[in-house]
Design an enzyme around this catalytic site. Structure first.
Site, mmCIF file in Angstrom:
data_model
loop_
_atom_site.group_PDB
_atom_site.id
_atom_site.type_symbol
_atom_site.label_atom_id
_atom_site.label_comp_id
_atom_site.label_asym_id
_atom_site.label_seq_id
_atom_site.Cartn_x
_atom_site.Cartn_y
_atom_site.Cartn_z
ATOM 1 N N THR A 165 0.639 -1.803 0.011
ATOM 2 C CA THR A 165 0.087 0.430 0.436
ATOM 3 C C THR A 165 1.117 1.086 -0.102
ATOM 4 O OG1 THR A 165 -1.564 -0.952 1.064
ATOM 5 C CG2 THR A 165 -1.734 1.457 1.254
ATOM 6 N N LYS B 142 -7.284 1.897 -3.267
ATOM 7 C CA LYS B 142 -6.898 1.307 -1.200
ATOM 8 C C LYS B 142 -6.764 2.330 -0.317
ATOM 9 C CE LYS B 142 -4.787 -1.447 1.736
ATOM 10 N NZ LYS B 142 -5.364 -2.370 2.869
ATOM 11 N N LYS C 225 0.093 5.495 8.398
ATOM 12 C CA LYS C 225 0.961 5.575 7.220
ATOM 13 C C LYS C 225 -0.240 5.859 6.198
ATOM 14 C CE LYS C 225 1.875 2.315 4.770
ATOM 15 N NZ LYS C 225 0.873 1.036 4.025
HETATM 16 P P1 NAP Z 1 4.812 -6.270 8.137
HETATM 17 O O1 NAP Z 1 4.610 -7.145 8.747
HETATM 18 O O2 NAP Z 1 5.225 -4.497 9.053
HETATM 19 O O3 NAP Z 1 6.068 -6.344 6.645
HETATM 20 C C1 NAP Z 1 6.539 -5.484 6.639
HETATM 21 C C2 NAP Z 1 7.652 -5.870 5.562
HETATM 22 O O4 NAP Z 1 8.371 -4.728 4.459
HETATM 23 C C3 NAP Z 1 8.436 -6.547 5.790
HETATM 24 O O5 NAP Z 1 9.023 -7.796 5.106
HETATM 25 C C4 NAP Z 1 9.907 -5.624 6.182
HETATM 26 O O6 NAP Z 1 10.950 -5.975 5.790
HETATM 27 C C5 NAP Z 1 9.516 -4.722 4.604
HETATM 28 N N1 NAP Z 1 10.809 -3.834 4.553
HETATM 29 C C6 NAP Z 1 10.123 -2.042 5.320
HETATM 30 N N2 NAP Z 1 11.420 -1.303 5.396
HETATM 31 C C7 NAP Z 1 12.401 -2.417 3.876
HETATM 32 C C8 NAP Z 1 12.966 -1.910 3.693
HETATM 33 N N3 NAP Z 1 13.394 -0.310 3.768
HETATM 34 N N4 NAP Z 1 13.658 -2.594 3.087
HETATM 35 C C9 NAP Z 1 13.073 -4.107 2.363
HETATM 36 N N5 NAP Z 1 12.093 -3.974 3.032
HETATM 37 C C10 NAP Z 1 11.754 -3.792 4.247
HETATM 38 O O7 NAP Z 1 3.680 -5.477 6.822
HETATM 39 P P2 NAP Z 1 2.817 -6.773 6.432
HETATM 40 O O8 NAP Z 1 1.340 -5.737 7.311
HETATM 41 O O9 NAP Z 1 2.611 -7.733 6.246
HETATM 42 O O10 NAP Z 1 1.682 -5.037 5.303
HETATM 43 C C11 NAP Z 1 2.728 -5.156 3.988
HETATM 44 C C12 NAP Z 1 1.836 -4.397 3.237
HETATM 45 O O11 NAP Z 1 0.609 -4.762 3.098
HETATM 46 C C13 NAP Z 1 1.816 -2.671 3.997
HETATM 47 O O12 NAP Z 1 1.960 -1.492 2.842
HETATM 48 C C14 NAP Z 1 0.604 -2.780 4.233
HETATM 49 O O13 NAP Z 1 -0.058 -1.373 4.757
HETATM 50 C C15 NAP Z 1 -0.317 -3.315 3.487
HETATM 51 N N6 NAP Z 1 -1.347 -4.145 4.168
HETATM 52 C C16 NAP Z 1 -1.434 -4.511 5.460
HETATM 53 C C17 NAP Z 1 -2.504 -5.970 5.570
HETATM 54 C C18 NAP Z 1 -2.658 -6.002 6.922
HETATM 55 O O14 NAP Z 1 -4.026 -6.226 7.717
HETATM 56 N N7 NAP Z 1 -1.754 -6.448 7.601
HETATM 57 C C19 NAP Z 1 -3.437 -5.634 5.004
HETATM 58 C C20 NAP Z 1 -3.772 -4.704 3.709
HETATM 59 C C21 NAP Z 1 -2.687 -3.870 3.265
HETATM 60 P P3 NAP Z 1 11.616 -6.861 7.178
HETATM 61 O O15 NAP Z 1 10.816 -8.666 7.649
HETATM 62 O O16 NAP Z 1 12.777 -7.266 6.653
HETATM 63 O O17 NAP Z 1 11.114 -5.971 8.520
#
Ligand code: NAP
Length: 287
Positions: free
Chosen positions: A96, A171, A239
């Site tokens: 997102t 989104k 965010k």
């Molecule tokens: P998350 O668990 O915090 O995962 C974030 C991912 O991004 C991890 O793989 C992290 O790597 C990586 N990352 C962060 N900074 C980075 C960088 N500088 N370089 C390389 N990799 C980096 O988040 P999530 O819940 O899976 O969400 C991921 C996306 O989907 C976000 O944009 C979120 O808004 C969206 N989303 C989430 C949900 C939900 O319910 N969780 C639903 C819909 C959409 P590390 O493991 O090394 O930290």
């Protein structure tokens, strides 16, 4: 079997990639913190050393990264996607982000001969695990068709919204509504509890009427039990609100309630709740 790359194995990405592996796809993975790739590797996914290696070795690569900064670093950074993308290869960013970030990435990928699709998702950890996400794609139509077998393993509803940016906008609109709903829900629960009403009674009344919805039903019980284990991290909700407010600026649309919700979530981040579930906004009312 189909071959896909997958970059970013956080809460969402790990569950989505797992569904590809379980469906028999051959999947090449990378995550910044290598330990998060271990479970998938044990299930048969192949590990790559860099994002560049992933896109080099796969016709279509999905990415699921935290925010605009993460999406840009993985694309433009050293050993990033741009170094590996080539003629005909596809990059599908499901993170997102704001439309401008998505467009910058798309333009750069296309300039290198690749194809680009944005495809943010609606639905949280459980739908990601169940393969029932709503996928909001926009961009290259051929890549959309080529990615479809992968999308079908991750989502239950997959739509194409037009040019790159339209998926991001959709989104942000959806999540902005969700953030405001959660803020009001928690405010109501906190008010009721302070006034001496039983939480279960409040949830029962809300759940019986026109305001009933799956999110309140799921989160209500967890908030009552003070269980804020992250399904959707609070920092990502803030965010999304920040990016929605910026979209409001761009198009000249006042967003009074959502701007207030953004400040609330920003305060919750500052209070140290960023890595908890976004329902932890409730805790700001308890302090
Ligand atoms: P998350 O668990 O915090 O995962 C974030 C991912 O991004 C991890 O793989 C992290 O790597 C990586 N990352 C962060 N900074 C980075 C960088 N500088 N370089 C390389 N990799 C980096 O988040 P999530 O819940 O899976 O969400 C991921 C996306 O989907 C976000 O944009 C979120 O808004 C969206 N989303 C989430 C949900 C939900 O319910 N969780 C639903 C819909 C959409 P590390 O493991 O090394 O930290």
């Amino acid at each position: 079997s189909q071959k896909f790359g997958f970059i970013g194995l956080g809460i969402m990405g790990s569950a989505m990639a797992k569904n590809l592996v379980k469906a028999g796809c051959s999947v090449t993975i990378w995550n910044r913190s290598p330990e998060k790739a271990e479970e998938l590797a044990a299930l048969g996914a192949e590990r790559a050393a860099t994002p560049c290696e992933v896109v080099e070795s796969c016709p279509v690569t999905f990415a699921m990264l935290a925010d605009p900064a993460a999406a840009e670093e993985v694309c433009f950074g050293k050993h990033g996607v741009l170094e590996g993308i080539g003629e005909g290869r596809g990059y599908v960013d499901m993170s997102t982000v704001d439309p401008a970030t998505s467009q910058r990435i798309g333009v750069a990928v296309v300039a290198k001969g690749g194809r680009f699709l944005e495809a943010p998702v609606s639905g949280s950890k459980k739908p990601a695990e169940d393969g029932t996400l709503i996928i909001l794609a926009a961009g290259d139509r051929n890549l959309y068709d080529e990615a479809m077998p992968g999308f079908e393993k991750m989502g239950k509803k997959i739509i194409h919204l037009g040019d790159v940016g339209k998926g991001a906008e959709m989104k942000l609109v959806v999540n902005m509504v969700m953030g405001g709903m959660m803020a009001c829900f928690c405010e109501g629960l906190a008010l009721g509890e302070k006034a001496g009403l039983a939480t279960d009674a409040i949830l029962d009344v809300i759940g019986a009427g026109a305001m009933a919805n799956p999110m309140f039903a799921l989160k209500g019980g967890l908030i009552r039990d003070r269980n804020f284990a992250p399904a959707f991290p609070l920092k990502h909700m803030q965010k999304d609100l920040r990016l929605a407010v910026a979209l409001g600026d761009r198009v000249g649309q006042p967003l009074v309630a959502s701007a207030a919700a953004n400040e609330l979530f920003k305060g919750a981040r500052a209070a140290g709740f960023g890595d908890e579930d976004f329902s932890a906004i409730f805790k700001t009312y308890e302090r």
